[in-house]
Scaffold this motif. Structure first.
Motif, PDB file in Angstrom:
ATOM      1  N   SER A  22     -10.461 -11.802   1.270  1.00 62.59           N
ATOM      2  CA  SER A  22     -11.089 -11.310   2.496  1.00 62.59           C
ATOM      3  C   SER A  22     -10.170 -10.302   3.183  1.00 62.59           C
ATOM      4  O   SER A  22      -9.022 -10.107   2.778  1.00 62.59           O
ATOM      5  N   VAL A  23     -10.689  -9.706   4.221  1.00 64.13           N
ATOM      6  CA  VAL A  23      -9.881  -8.773   5.005  1.00 64.13           C
ATOM      7  C   VAL A  23      -8.655  -9.490   5.561  1.00 64.13           C
ATOM      8  O   VAL A  23      -7.538  -8.968   5.500  1.00 64.13           O
ATOM      9  N   SER A  24      -8.838 -10.695   6.066  1.00 69.12           N
ATOM     10  CA  SER A  24      -7.685 -11.401   6.646  1.00 69.12           C
ATOM     11  C   SER A  24      -6.628 -11.713   5.584  1.00 69.12           C
ATOM     12  O   SER A  24      -5.427 -11.604   5.860  1.00 69.12           O
ATOM     13  N   LEU A  25      -7.052 -12.038   4.375  1.00 68.26           N
ATOM     14  CA  LEU A  25      -6.094 -12.267   3.293  1.00 68.26           C
ATOM     15  C   LEU A  25      -5.330 -10.978   2.991  1.00 68.26           C
ATOM     16  O   LEU A  25      -4.107 -10.991   2.831  1.00 68.26           O
ATOM     17  N   HIS A  26      -6.058  -9.863   2.961  1.00 65.66           N
ATOM     18  CA  HIS A  26      -5.411  -8.574   2.705  1.00 65.66           C
ATOM     19  C   HIS A  26      -4.457  -8.195   3.837  1.00 65.66           C
ATOM     20  O   HIS A  26      -3.394  -7.614   3.588  1.00 65.66           O
ATOM     21  N   LEU A  27      -4.812  -8.503   5.063  1.00 64.21           N
ATOM     22  CA  LEU A  27      -3.913  -8.219   6.191  1.00 64.21           C
ATOM     23  C   LEU A  27      -2.632  -9.036   6.088  1.00 64.21           C
ATOM     24  O   LEU A  27      -1.538  -8.529   6.357  1.00 64.21           O
ATOM     25  N   LYS A  29      -1.318 -10.134   3.303  1.00 68.99           N
ATOM     26  CA  LYS A  29      -0.570  -9.550   2.191  1.00 68.99           C
ATOM     27  C   LYS A  29       0.100  -8.240   2.620  1.00 68.99           C
ATOM     28  O   LYS A  29       1.231  -7.962   2.241  1.00 68.99           O
ATOM     29  N   LEU A  30      -0.594  -7.457   3.438  1.00 64.01           N
ATOM     30  CA  LEU A  30      -0.021  -6.202   3.933  1.00 64.01           C
ATOM     31  C   LEU A  30       1.243  -6.473   4.755  1.00 64.01           C
ATOM     32  O   LEU A  30       2.246  -5.768   4.617  1.00 64.01           O
ATOM     33  N   SER A  31       1.211  -7.499   5.583  1.00 63.49           N
ATOM     34  CA  SER A  31       2.390  -7.872   6.378  1.00 63.49           C
ATOM     35  C   SER A  31       3.560  -8.223   5.473  1.00 63.49           C
ATOM     36  O   SER A  31       4.702  -7.803   5.714  1.00 63.49           O
ATOM     37  N   GLU A  32       3.271  -8.967   4.426  1.00 68.59           N
ATOM     38  CA  GLU A  32       4.311  -9.351   3.472  1.00 68.59           C
ATOM     39  C   GLU A  32       4.901  -8.120   2.778  1.00 68.59           C
ATOM     40  O   GLU A  32       6.121  -7.970   2.690  1.00 68.59           O
ATOM     41  N   GLU A  33       4.036  -7.248   2.318  1.00 65.53           N
ATOM     42  CA  GLU A  33       4.500  -6.044   1.626  1.00 65.53           C
ATOM     43  C   GLU A  33       5.285  -5.128   2.558  1.00 65.53           C
ATOM     44  O   GLU A  33       6.261  -4.505   2.148  1.00 65.53           O
ATOM     45  N   PHE A  34       4.843  -5.038   3.804  1.00 63.94           N
ATOM     46  CA  PHE A  34       5.570  -4.210   4.769  1.00 63.94           C
ATOM     47  C   PHE A  34       6.986  -4.745   4.969  1.00 63.94           C
ATOM     48  O   PHE A  34       7.944  -3.970   5.058  1.00 63.94           O
ATOM     49  N   GLY A  35       7.132  -6.065   5.014  1.00 65.78           N
ATOM     50  CA  GLY A  35       8.456  -6.664   5.148  1.00 65.78           C
ATOM     51  C   GLY A  35       9.353  -6.297   3.975  1.00 65.78           C
ATOM     52  O   GLY A  35      10.533  -5.964   4.150  1.00 65.78           O
ATOM     53  N   GLU A  36       8.792  -6.328   2.764  1.00 66.29           N
ATOM     54  CA  GLU A  36       9.557  -5.961   1.572  1.00 66.29           C
ATOM     55  C   GLU A  36       9.917  -4.472   1.595  1.00 66.29           C
ATOM     56  O   GLU A  36      11.026  -4.083   1.217  1.00 66.29           O
ATOM     57  N   PHE A  37       8.980  -3.657   2.051  1.00 71.80           N
ATOM     58  CA  PHE A  37       9.222  -2.216   2.193  1.00 71.80           C
ATOM     59  C   PHE A  37      10.364  -1.977   3.189  1.00 71.80           C
ATOM     60  O   PHE A  37      11.298  -1.219   2.912  1.00 71.80           O
ATOM     61  N   ALA A  38      10.301  -2.648   4.319  1.00 70.62           N
ATOM     62  CA  ALA A  38      11.327  -2.493   5.357  1.00 70.62           C
ATOM     63  C   ALA A  38      12.701  -2.929   4.842  1.00 70.62           C
ATOM     64  O   ALA A  38      13.711  -2.274   5.139  1.00 70.62           O
ATOM     65  N   GLN A  39      12.744  -4.005   4.062  1.00 67.74           N
ATOM     66  CA  GLN A  39      14.024  -4.452   3.512  1.00 67.74           C
ATOM     67  C   GLN A  39      14.647  -3.380   2.621  1.00 67.74           C
ATOM     68  O   GLN A  39      15.849  -3.125   2.692  1.00 67.74           O
ATOM     69  N   SER A  40      13.820  -2.749   1.804  1.00 65.36           N
ATOM     70  CA  SER A  40      14.336  -1.697   0.925  1.00 65.36           C
ATOM     71  C   SER A  40      14.811  -0.499   1.725  1.00 65.36           C
ATOM     72  O   SER A  40      15.869   0.072   1.433  1.00 65.36           O
ATOM     73  N   ILE A  74      -4.226  -1.416   1.817  1.00 60.12           N
ATOM     74  CA  ILE A  74      -4.951  -0.692   2.871  1.00 60.12           C
ATOM     75  C   ILE A  74      -6.257  -0.136   2.323  1.00 60.12           C
ATOM     76  O   ILE A  74      -7.300  -0.211   2.983  1.00 60.12           O
ATOM     77  N   THR A  75      -6.218   0.391   1.109  1.00 60.28           N
ATOM     78  CA  THR A  75      -7.442   0.889   0.473  1.00 60.28           C
ATOM     79  C   THR A  75      -8.461  -0.233   0.358  1.00 60.28           C
ATOM     80  O   THR A  75      -9.649  -0.041   0.639  1.00 60.28           O
TER      81      THR A  75
END
Length: 111
Positions: A22-27, A29-40, A74-75
């Motif tokens: 669902s959208v909420s599941l994707h949101l 997941k997006l938060s998780e990925e953003f955290g990994e992006f920020a760490q890098s 996001i897509t």
């Protein structure tokens, strides 16, 4: 890009059918990925320490991978909310023009 947007949209549809994604599941997941992006990114800024065997090339590669993960998610969110590629690109072009004007205005003030 349009082809890739369509591929991700098809995968999101399948994920929704198979896993009730669902959208909420994707949101989430997006938060998780953003955290990994920020760490890098923080590794390149010296805010986070670099692993012993980690190279600059690996860090940059990881930044790219995390960015792609976010773009895919996001897509998917866009697709699940009925946003088409055409609508997205129209807004994207408009926003880029606005950003261009903003940057030029800032540059004039500094000059």
């Amino acid at each position: 890009m349009k082809k890739e947007f369509k591929k991700v949209a098809e995968l999101v549809e399948l994920d929704a059918k198979l896993n009730n994604a669902s959208v909420s599941l994707h949101l989430n997941k997006l938060s998780e990925e953003f955290g990994e992006f920020a760490q890098s990114i923080n590794k390149t800024l010296g805010i986070k320490s670099i692993g012993k065997n980690e190279t600059d090339e690996q860090i940059v590669d990881n930044i790219c991978e995390e960015a792609i993960d976010m773009i895919q998610i996001i897509t998917g969110i866009l697709h699940l909310n009925g946003v088409s590629y055409k609508q997205l690109m129209k807004k994207y072009k408009k926003k880029n023009k606005e950003y261009h004007k903003y940057i030029k205005k800032k540059a004039k003030k500094k000059a």
